[in-house]
Design a protein around this motif. Structure first.
Motif, PDB file in Angstrom:
ATOM      1  N   ALA A   1       0.827  -1.218   0.000  1.00 10.20           N
ATOM      2  CA  ALA A   1       0.000   0.000   0.000  1.00 10.20           C
ATOM      3  C   ALA A   1       0.858   1.265   0.000  1.00 10.20           C
ATOM      4  O   ALA A   1       0.469   2.274  -0.594  1.00 10.20           O
ATOM      5  N   ARG A   2       2.004   1.212   0.627  1.00  8.56           N
ATOM      6  CA  ARG A   2       2.886   2.380   0.697  1.00  8.56           C
ATOM      7  C   ARG A   2       3.785   2.502  -0.527  1.00  8.56           C
ATOM      8  O   ARG A   2       4.553   3.440  -0.644  1.00  8.56           O
ATOM      9  N   GLY A   3       3.713   1.532  -1.422  1.00 10.22           N
ATOM     10  CA  GLY A   3       4.509   1.601  -2.644  1.00 10.22           C
ATOM     11  C   GLY A   3       5.965   1.237  -2.459  1.00 10.22           C
ATOM     12  O   GLY A   3       6.799   1.580  -3.298  1.00 10.22           O
ATOM     13  N   LEU A   4       6.281   0.505  -1.382  1.00 13.15           N
ATOM     14  CA  LEU A   4       7.658   0.058  -1.187  1.00 13.15           C
ATOM     15  C   LEU A   4       7.966  -1.043  -2.202  1.00 13.15           C
ATOM     16  O   LEU A   4       7.083  -1.821  -2.568  1.00 13.15           O
ATOM     17  N   SER A   5       9.190  -1.120  -2.626  1.00 10.03           N
ATOM     18  CA  SER A   5       9.621  -2.184  -3.540  1.00 10.03           C
ATOM     19  C   SER A   5      10.593  -3.075  -2.785  1.00 10.03           C
ATOM     20  O   SER A   5      11.803  -2.864  -2.796  1.00 10.03           O
ATOM     21  N   ILE A   6      10.013  -4.084  -2.094  1.00 11.12           N
ATOM     22  CA  ILE A   6      10.834  -4.984  -1.286  1.00 11.12           C
ATOM     23  C   ILE A   6      10.440  -6.428  -1.540  1.00 11.12           C
ATOM     24  O   ILE A   6       9.336  -6.723  -1.990  1.00 11.12           O
ATOM     25  N   ASP A   7      11.365  -7.302  -1.233  1.00  4.34           N
ATOM     26  CA  ASP A   7      11.102  -8.735  -1.162  1.00  4.34           C
ATOM     27  C   ASP A   7      10.773  -8.998   0.301  1.00  4.34           C
ATOM     28  O   ASP A   7      11.435  -8.460   1.192  1.00  4.34           O
ATOM     29  N   CYS A   8       9.789  -9.809   0.595  1.00  6.53           N
ATOM     30  CA  CYS A   8       9.340  -9.985   1.974  1.00  6.53           C
ATOM     31  C   CYS A   8      10.408 -10.583   2.887  1.00  6.53           C
ATOM     32  O   CYS A   8      10.378 -10.368   4.088  1.00  6.53           O
ATOM     33  N   GLY A   9      11.315 -11.368   2.339  1.00  4.93           N
ATOM     34  CA  GLY A   9      12.316 -12.007   3.186  1.00  4.93           C
ATOM     35  C   GLY A   9      11.758 -13.181   3.969  1.00  4.93           C
ATOM     36  O   GLY A   9      12.375 -13.659   4.909  1.00  4.93           O
ATOM     37  N   CYS A  10      10.610 -13.658   3.573  1.00  2.47           N
ATOM     38  CA  CYS A  10       9.937 -14.720   4.309  1.00  2.47           C
ATOM     39  C   CYS A  10      10.725 -16.030   4.319  1.00  2.47           C
ATOM     40  O   CYS A  10      10.751 -16.740   5.315  1.00  2.47           O
ATOM     41  N   PHE A  11      11.347 -16.339   3.218  1.00  6.88           N
ATOM     42  CA  PHE A  11      12.146 -17.554   3.102  1.00  6.88           C
ATOM     43  C   PHE A  11      13.538 -17.185   2.612  1.00  6.88           C
ATOM     44  O   PHE A  11      14.034 -17.729   1.630  1.00  6.88           O
ATOM     45  N   GLY A  12      14.163 -16.260   3.314  1.00 10.62           N
ATOM     46  CA  GLY A  12      15.495 -15.796   2.946  1.00 10.62           C
ATOM     47  C   GLY A  12      15.422 -14.580   2.056  1.00 10.62           C
ATOM     48  O   GLY A  12      14.353 -14.154   1.619  1.00 10.62           O
ATOM     49  N   GLY A  13      16.567 -14.003   1.830  1.00 11.59           N
ATOM     50  CA  GLY A  13      16.609 -12.797   1.014  1.00 11.59           C
ATOM     51  C   GLY A  13      15.944 -11.654   1.740  1.00 11.59           C
ATOM     52  O   GLY A  13      16.046 -11.514   2.949  1.00 11.59           O
TER      53      GLY A  13
END
Length: 157
Positions: free
Chosen positions: A98-110
């Motif tokens: 919703a905030r327009g961030l461009s991220i990978d969640c990191g849920c399973f690494g990264g």
């Protein structure tokens, strides 16, 4: 397996599946604490001191949930904690989207910043919602096969 129903078998698969999710996720995070810090910080929702605490505790919380589910110990309570944690994850991904961030969640690494075309918020939300359904199943029906809960409560039935 006398006296057991197909629901016990489904519940066992659900319990072991959710255990695997937590064990894999927590293991990956524990193996790379620096990347876990980067992933948590990318959500941009708490000060660095809070990020450090969450990044340090989260992998071991996930591993503990996974181990308890694997053993079938406190299944209903562990499923409830799993559900709460999954709701936090869902809220985190949804607010990043919703905030327009461009991220990978990191849920399973990264995790951390990625190019805008490399985000997969919809998939992450669907996946975590599916895991939430597994947790809900175990909250409603915690009886499973090969569980310490069964051994510890055998005399109470």
């Amino acid at each position: 397996m006398r006296g057991r129903s197909w629901l016990d078998i489904v519940g066992t698969i659900v319990r072991l599946g959710l255990a695997a999710v937590w064990l894999v996720s927590g293991g990956i995070k524990a193996a790379d604490p620096d990347q876990t810090y980067v992933a948590v910080r990318a959500y941009n929702v708490m000060p660095d001191s809070g990020v450090a605490v969450v990044a340090a505790v989260l992998p071991y919380l996930e591993l503990a949930l996974g181990l308890l589910l694997l053993l079938g110990l406190g299944t209903r309570l562990v499923a409830a904690f799993s559900g709460l944690l999954l709701l936090v994850f869902i809220a985190g991904v949804a607010q990043a989207w919703a905030r327009g961030l461009s991220i990978d969640c990191g849920c399973f690494g990264g995790g951390g910043d990625v190019a805008p075309d490399k985000t997969s918020y919809g998939t992450e939300l669907l996946r975590d919602s599916g895991f939430l359904v597994l947790a809900a199943w175990l909250m409603i029906r915690p009886r499973t096969l090969l569980a310490l809960d069964d051994v510890l409560t055998r005399g109470e039935r």
